[in-house]
Every structure is written in structure tokens, then in C-alpha cells.
Design an enzyme around this catalytic site. Sequence first.
Site, PDB file in Angstrom:
ATOM      1  N   SER A 174      63.232 -35.825  35.799  1.00  0.00           N
ATOM      2  CA  SER A 174      63.993 -37.073  35.842  1.00  0.00           C
ATOM      3  C   SER A 174      64.986 -37.195  34.687  1.00  0.00           C
ATOM      4  O   SER A 174      66.105 -37.653  34.868  1.00  0.00           O
ATOM      5  CB  SER A 174      63.034 -38.247  35.789  1.00  0.00           C
ATOM      6  OG  SER A 174      62.178 -38.120  34.678  1.00  0.00           O
ATOM      7  N   ASP A 175      64.573 -36.794  33.511  1.00  0.00           N
ATOM      8  CA  ASP A 175      65.464 -36.948  32.352  1.00  0.00           C
ATOM      9  C   ASP A 175      66.678 -36.035  32.453  1.00  0.00           C
ATOM     10  O   ASP A 175      67.756 -36.372  31.962  1.00  0.00           O
ATOM     11  CB  ASP A 175      64.703 -36.658  31.051  1.00  0.00           C
ATOM     12  CG  ASP A 175      63.739 -37.774  30.706  1.00  0.00           C
ATOM     13  OD1 ASP A 175      62.981 -38.179  31.599  1.00  0.00           O
ATOM     14  OD2 ASP A 175      63.747 -38.246  29.561  1.00  0.00           O
ATOM     15  N   TYR A 176      66.492 -34.891  33.094  1.00  0.00           N
ATOM     16  CA  TYR A 176      67.633 -33.992  33.276  1.00  0.00           C
ATOM     17  C   TYR A 176      68.577 -34.543  34.337  1.00  0.00           C
ATOM     18  O   TYR A 176      69.799 -34.456  34.216  1.00  0.00           O
ATOM     19  CB  TYR A 176      67.152 -32.586  33.645  1.00  0.00           C
ATOM     20  CG  TYR A 176      66.403 -31.926  32.517  1.00  0.00           C
ATOM     21  CD1 TYR A 176      67.092 -31.314  31.470  1.00  0.00           C
ATOM     22  CD2 TYR A 176      65.020 -31.946  32.459  1.00  0.00           C
ATOM     23  CE1 TYR A 176      66.412 -30.727  30.419  1.00  0.00           C
ATOM     24  CE2 TYR A 176      64.333 -31.364  31.415  1.00  0.00           C
ATOM     25  CZ  TYR A 176      65.035 -30.750  30.392  1.00  0.00           C
ATOM     26  OH  TYR A 176      64.370 -30.180  29.343  1.00  0.00           O
ATOM     27  N   GLY A 179      70.091 -37.740  32.686  1.00  0.00           N
ATOM     28  CA  GLY A 179      70.942 -37.329  31.571  1.00  0.00           C
ATOM     29  C   GLY A 179      72.183 -36.601  32.064  1.00  0.00           C
ATOM     30  O   GLY A 179      73.296 -36.849  31.597  1.00  0.00           O
TER      31      GLY A 179
END
Lengths: 409, 409
Positions: A174-176, A179
Amino acid sequence: MQKQEEKALDGVRVIDFTWALAGPFATRMLGDHGAEIIKIERQDGDLTRRVPPFPERSGVNRGGYFNNHNRNKYGMKLNMKDPRGAEIAKKLISKSQVVVENFGSGIFERWGFGYEELCKVKPDIILVSMPGFGHSGPYRDQIGYGQTLQAFSGWFDLTGYPGHPPSGFSFAFSDYLSGGFAAVMTLAALKQWRKTGEGCYIEIPQFEVLVSMLGTNFLDYFVNHRAPGRSGNSLPPHVRAAAPHGAYPCKGEDRWCVITLFTDEDWQAFCKAIGTPPWTRESKFTTILGRLENAEELNERVGSWTLNHTPDEVMSILQNAGVAAGAVREIRDLVDMDPQMKHFGFYVEAEHAELGKRLFENTAFRLSDTPGKINWAAPLLGEHMDFVCKEILGMTEDEINQYIIDGVL
Amino acid sequence: MMSENKKPENLLAGVQVLEIANEMGQYCGKMLADLGAEVIKIESPGGDSSRRIGPFYKDTPSAERSLRWWYHNTNKKSITLNLKTNDGLDIFKKLIKGADVLVETPEPGRMEGAGLGYGVLSELNPRLVLSCITGFGMNGPYCKYKASNLVGAGMGGMMSIVGDQDKPPIAPCGEAGYLTVCIFGAIATLLALYRQEAIGKGQLIDIPMQTCVASCLEYAFPYYAYLGTNLKRMGSRLQSFGPGKNTFCYPTKDGGYVYGVTSAPPLDWMEEEGMVDDLKEDERLWYDWMYRIEKEEHVNDVFSRFVKTHTKKEMYDQLLEKRSVWSTVRTIEEVANDPHLRERGFFTEVKHPDLGQDITYARPPAIIDGKVGRLRPSPKIGEHNEEIYSGRMGMEKEEIIALVSAGVI
């Protein structure tokens, strides 16, 4: 810091208030391509400075996780709770093009850093805000933690084996996604700024990014009322006829190879490549509908062939026949062995002030004229205070010392 | 300052993109189109083969009714053009002269073979940014290998960290590999566009799915690079053994699941219900993560027992009420009916005039100066032939008829 060659974002300065992973990954992309990223940290540092792995002993300047995600950035400590700290931050912003933050909703505004306020010090500023859930709506104040956002947005429920609990996944994909999406938005805003001289305020709720990346599933729900289940590596038949399609066991301990067949030509090529054993001529396997209907038996048959070969052998035999296949690479394969990764130069070394020479992931794509580069490792906590305070803000040594004594810097 | 003309679809206004992309690269073009770039898809006469990927509107397969196609091609235009004919190549070269970007997912060598390599194209138009999205890159030992979503997820290392230890590795649901390369592709393209704005020259970009996927493995890379630890799949358990964010999936009373983070459990709630066991007394659990890992089995037992006494709905309501980072594992249906997303207008109606119906889409997740982006349905096969060929290129009607009958458009 020296800059050897030209980069796409030369001359762009970003004031980076982000922490954890999603925000730092967004600014890493910009920093790799020449933007000057001033990473503002609390005086005890970004949370991920405390995240392992640590070689030998732990320490805020010793973490590999932090180092990999924050290379090419300038390190600056600032006490934002002190009004003088906030003043310093505003002065920095007045000399920058972009501000990025991924705090919980409302925190930035409480500091007096709402978009309207920032426009007063820099009318053409681009403010990129990445709250977990957005700045409005009933979940605005919920904590947006990447791992759980994956469960909350539908990703986990669909990931796993049929008839078994969700497998989740053991990392914050999710963070990738959020981001990366934030980097896309920042660059689009910079492009407009370069053309028109105008900034803007971008709100990117990470939850909505994750939901949008499952967009086809939601269309399917709204149009066909379909409630999909977990299907392992198989494609559900309402999506695409594909068989064999999955990971098959290979020679060696816990080694696997992915094989994906879509068309009849793929099947013909596959059969030929594995030497056309008699089972491939059985009528239940010669049509796509038959292969789908008898998928379990098919997978066993394919698996009994792959077991005699290493993943690389399977890949090379099938790829040479024009079939899409690939080894399931483990991280050590990618770093030590994969010839394509080597050819690309994906893992590169850079010098860290405390850890010495260390390995980094290079930029994942290559621009022919302005390729981007790892120029230096992640900053020590506050490593570039002098550069920021003196060269950008024009402070004297005495002023700096006073701020340090007062707990502002 | 907030201004009227700042909307998501104005950020890339005036940018012209040509797209020759199969299913691997279409999300890249979607992100650019959602931000206002004019993205013209070039399809072979008869339509792109990815129109055959489901799911389909009302489960009725047709080239105009693929929901997957709809979602990945919003806000784009479509023209048909046969690049295997000389007339087709001539027309393509004219189109290239007016374009800022060509996004393509070329089979290795095909574009060069057709005389459409970067050298030729950049001579026609030095401003051109050529974004090449491939499985493994434009050169190197695997550059001729075929890729699929699953092959990308496997060869990029992602599958090795997803799934249960006693079962095969799997990929995150949906199109994790394709989405990843498309996000990186959009970032790379915008970097080159920013550079183009500055110096008036484009460049060639190599965007391999393998390296993009390998950039999103979170702990796996630093653990291997710093400690030599080869992290592999471990179900929903987080890869890190760090200060505390171990994560697990706990079943509810009624067949649902809760995704829990062991460092931040809802202890007070558990205590209220008399189910906290000794977790509150044993304070060391909450400041000593090594100790917590030692006690993991016990801690997990207590959590499991607690979750098991509640329905998924009870867990959902209470976890939100208590602002816990724990989350229920929600289904597509639950997310589609999420009150937060409803209040934020996230799922939005798009008119499909040919169906005489509005269809509900996930909107692009970024909000610019408080405004959401416009969403137009994906184009039909060659929907914009007249606009582009006659309106923009000034072809006569007879000329177009002749080209259609010769199979060129």
C-alpha cells in the site's frame, strides 16, 4: 553535495515533512532525479530510524530500512512545537516549490501550515497532503497505517487461496502504491507550475488510492453485483481464460516457477516445449474449456514436469518456446544471481556516513539523458543542519547555536 | 491561492500522448489522461486484443463491454491504425510529429523492425518522450522474454514474500505487477516531460516491470543487504521482527477476519470484557518488543480468543469507535458501501450514453484545490477517427474511406 550530471528535477526544492514509508518513498523518487529534498524530522527522528535491520548494533543512524528509503535527501531536525521552529520551516518553504506531508488529518493545519497559510509565504507553492483517509468524511481521524489499510480497502480479502483464510501480505505494498501515486501527482503539479507559474493543493487519501487500484473489481460489483473470492494464482474464468496459470514446484527446496498460458498457440508451444507427453493429447486438455474444467489435474501434471527442473530451467525452456514463464525470485536471487537485474545495474553501492559502503536499490526505470542516481546515502539525524541553515537560510553560527541551545533545532 | 482553473484535469492540459499499449501499460496512460493529457490510443482495426479481457458488462462478452477495458482507459481517445501497412506507418509518423509522449508496450524489436525505433522517432520529433513499458527492459539477457502480470510479480520478487509457508507463493490480488510498472511508468514519463518543458528535448525511457516490482519489497531488500537474511512468505505476518509491528489475521465468530497489529491491540476494550488475561499486568510486553516476540504465542492466543467472541460487524464498529489501527478484513461489497467513501463522493456516476445508463466508477483519488477530476467513459474502437483524421489531420472523406477499405484504419 556535488551533482555530477544533469537530472530531470534540477533546481526543484522540496520541503519534506513525511515519515514512515508512503511519503518518504514519494520523495525518494523525486530526490533520485535531482530534486533537493530537505527532510524535516522531529528531534528524535523519523519513526523508521528505529526499524530494523541494523548491522551489528541498533541506532538512529544505523537502520537499513531508513537508509534505503531516504537516500539522496538532506537531513534537518526541527522542533515544530516551538513557534520559532515553525518560523524556520516557513522560511524554508518560501524558498521552495513543493511541500509534502503525510500526517494524520488536521495536524499540519494545527501548526498553521494550511494551504492558505503557506500561500502567504509562497504564493505558488505546491502542497501535497497524503492523509490516511482524507480531510473530510467520517473516518477522517482514523489512523492510516499501511498494513491495515490493505485490509480495510479490500486487498487482503482477495489475496489468498480458495477456501482458506486471507493470506494478507507481509509487507506494506500500500505504501508503494500511494507513495508512487503521490509522486505522479507532484510531478504533474510541477509540470503545470513550470508552464503557468501556478501552484496548487493536492489531497491524496491513501485509502482512496488503494480502492482506486481495485477499480475493475468495483465496476464488476456495481454492474454485475459480483462478490469475488480468493483465487490463489488462478484467474477467475469471468476475467480471463488462462490455464495453466500459477506457480509450480521446481527442483530444490521451496523453489517455484510461474507459468501463464492464455491462447491456444501458447498451449501448443507449451506442449512442444515439454516434449508433448501423452497426457497433453488427452481430449480433456486439448481445449481451453477442458483445461479450465480439469485445472486441478492439469496443475498436477504440469507440476510433475516442473519438479524435474530448476525454476531457471523451466523459465528458459518455456521462454525459448515463446511461453510467458518466470522463476519466483527470492530476494537473494535478485541481489546475487539474476542476470537481468545485474545487466540493468539495479543494486548499487553508496557511502553512508556511519555505516560505510552499503547496497541500495537503484531507480527502477532509466531515462536516457537524465538517468537519476544514488548520490549519497540517507542522512544522519540532522546531518545537513549547517547546509540548510547557512546556505539556504543564511543564518550565522551564533544564531544556529542559540537555536540548538533553545531546543528549536 | 485557490483558483477556478485548477482542477485535476488541467494539470496536464495541452500534453499530447499517443498510446500503443496492451493490458500491461494501460494504467499508465489512464493516470495521464485523468490529469488532462490528451491520450490517443492507437488500436489495430477491429480493436485492441485487451478488449477481450473480462469481466464484462452483465457478463456478456463484447469488445465494447469489457469492464477492465473501461476502467483502464477512462478519459482516453481511440483511433484505429494498422501499423503493418506503409500507409499506416506514414500516418503514424505524422501523428508522432505532434506528440509529446508515446507510451508503448512493445514486443522486443518490433518497433525497430518497423522503422519506428527511438532514433527514427526522435528525428521526426526531438521533443518526443518515448516511454517503453516492458517485462524485463529494452535490452539484457531476458529482454526477449514474454511477461504477464504473474510473471512480473514472480520475477520481481514479490511472490516470494506473499502467501502461506505451506502453500505455493502467490501474488497480491488483481494486477499488482501491471499496476506497479504503470505507476513507475507515469512517474518516469512526467520526469521526462518536466525536463522537456525545461530544455525542449525528449528522451527514451526504459521501464521494466521486474525492477519496478523489485522496488516495492519493503523489508526484504534491507534485511538481505544488511544481515544476509532471505525473508520469505509468512502469511499475514509482517516481515519485520522490529519494534513491534507484528501482524496477524484473527477469525471472528461469524466467518470474518480481523487484521491485528500486535503492538497496538485494543487492550482497554479487552479488559472491559474480561478477556485481557495478563496482557495488561505484563507491562514489559509493551515496551520490549523482543520480549513480546518471545511471548508471541500467548499474546496471539489471547487476541484470537477475544476476536472469536465477536461478529465482524461488532469488531468493525468498535475498532472504528476506538480509533484502533486494527482493522476488519473487508470485502469488495463492504468497501463499495463504505459510508466514508459515500460522503466523499468517491464512487461516482459516469454517463454511458450508448447503454442509456449511468455506471458507478471509482474516481481518481487525488483532489486538486478541493476539486475532483472529470471522468469520461473509455472510447469505443476508433471513436475518434473522424476527430483526429479529418478534424486534426485534414484528411478528405474519400481518403478516409479508401484507407478504411484498404484495412489501414
